[in-house]
Design a protein around this motif. Structure first.
Motif, PDB file in Angstrom:
ATOM      1  N   PRO A   1      38.225  46.862  37.203  1.00  0.00           N
ATOM      2  CA  PRO A   1      39.344  46.354  38.019  1.00  0.00           C
ATOM      3  C   PRO A   1      39.569  44.870  37.762  1.00  0.00           C
ATOM      4  N   ARG A   2      40.820  44.502  37.839  1.00  0.00           N
ATOM      5  CA  ARG A   2      41.184  43.106  37.690  1.00  0.00           C
ATOM      6  C   ARG A   2      40.947  42.380  39.007  1.00  0.00           C
ATOM      7  N   PRO A   3      40.547  41.126  38.942  1.00  0.00           N
ATOM      8  CA  PRO A   3      40.374  40.386  40.210  1.00  0.00           C
ATOM      9  C   PRO A   3      41.727  40.155  40.870  1.00  0.00           C
ATOM     10  N   THR A   4      41.733  40.274  42.164  1.00  0.00           N
ATOM     11  CA  THR A   4      42.982  40.056  42.901  1.00  0.00           C
ATOM     12  C   THR A   4      43.215  38.570  43.087  1.00  0.00           C
ATOM     13  N   PRO A   5      44.447  38.134  42.911  1.00  0.00           N
ATOM     14  CA  PRO A   5      44.731  36.696  43.103  1.00  0.00           C
ATOM     15  C   PRO A   5      44.601  36.315  44.568  1.00  0.00           C
TER      16      PRO A   5
ATOM     17  N   ARG B   1      42.189  50.414  30.858  1.00  0.00           N
ATOM     18  CA  ARG B   1      42.100  49.807  32.185  1.00  0.00           C
ATOM     19  C   ARG B   1      40.858  50.280  32.932  1.00  0.00           C
TER      20      ARG B   1
END
Length: 147
Positions: free
Chosen positions: A142-146, A137
């Motif tokens: 970081p994953r994009p926030t919805p 991870r």
């Protein structure tokens, strides 16, 4: 069918599975209580009291301590999950892990001295797997926030 979904809030299959699980739990409860009813009731009450008055404060304090060591970090769950699973295994198998069952080998023919090493190995694997997921991870970003 839509009237059932509006009234119940889920599908008819969900209701059927829920009723089947209640029936299975009721059957298991009746079978369990046919033997030593007082012992079973005392065990359930004791387990609830032990959990609520002893274990819950202990792991709440431990969780707060870890949160203070790593403030504001989302990686706290990478410690919580393997610690919880390891603790759950210890809670279930503690007589064998701590060698508190003397008649186990005589009753089963299996060695009782391997459980501590295996529990430690499983615990180490849980923490290593959690660290690997955290590393992935972190490396992937970081994953994009919805929206």
């Amino acid at each position: 069918m839509s009237r059932l979904r509006r009234w119940y809030g889920a599908s008819a299959l969900h209701l059927l599975l829920l009723l089947a699980s209640f029936a299975l739990a009721g059957y298991a409860g009746v079978r369990l209580l046919t033997g030593n009813t007082l012992g079973v009731v005392l065990w359930f009450v004791g387990a609830a009291v032990l959990h609520d008055l002893v274990l819950l404060p202990l792991y709440a304090v431990a969780d707060r301590a870890v949160q203070r060591l790593v403030p504001g970090s989302p990686s706290i769950n990478h410690v919580r999950v393997p610690a919880f699973l390891s603790g759950l295994l210890l809670l279930v198998w503690w007589p064998l892990i701590l060698r508190r069952v003397g008649h186990y080998t005589a009753a089963t023919g299996l060695p009782a001295d391997v459980f501590l090493g295996r529990w430690l190995l499983v615990t180490a694997c849980l923490f290593i797997a959690s660290a690997a997921v955290l590393l992935l991870r972190t490396c992937l970003g970081p994953r994009p926030t919805p929206p």
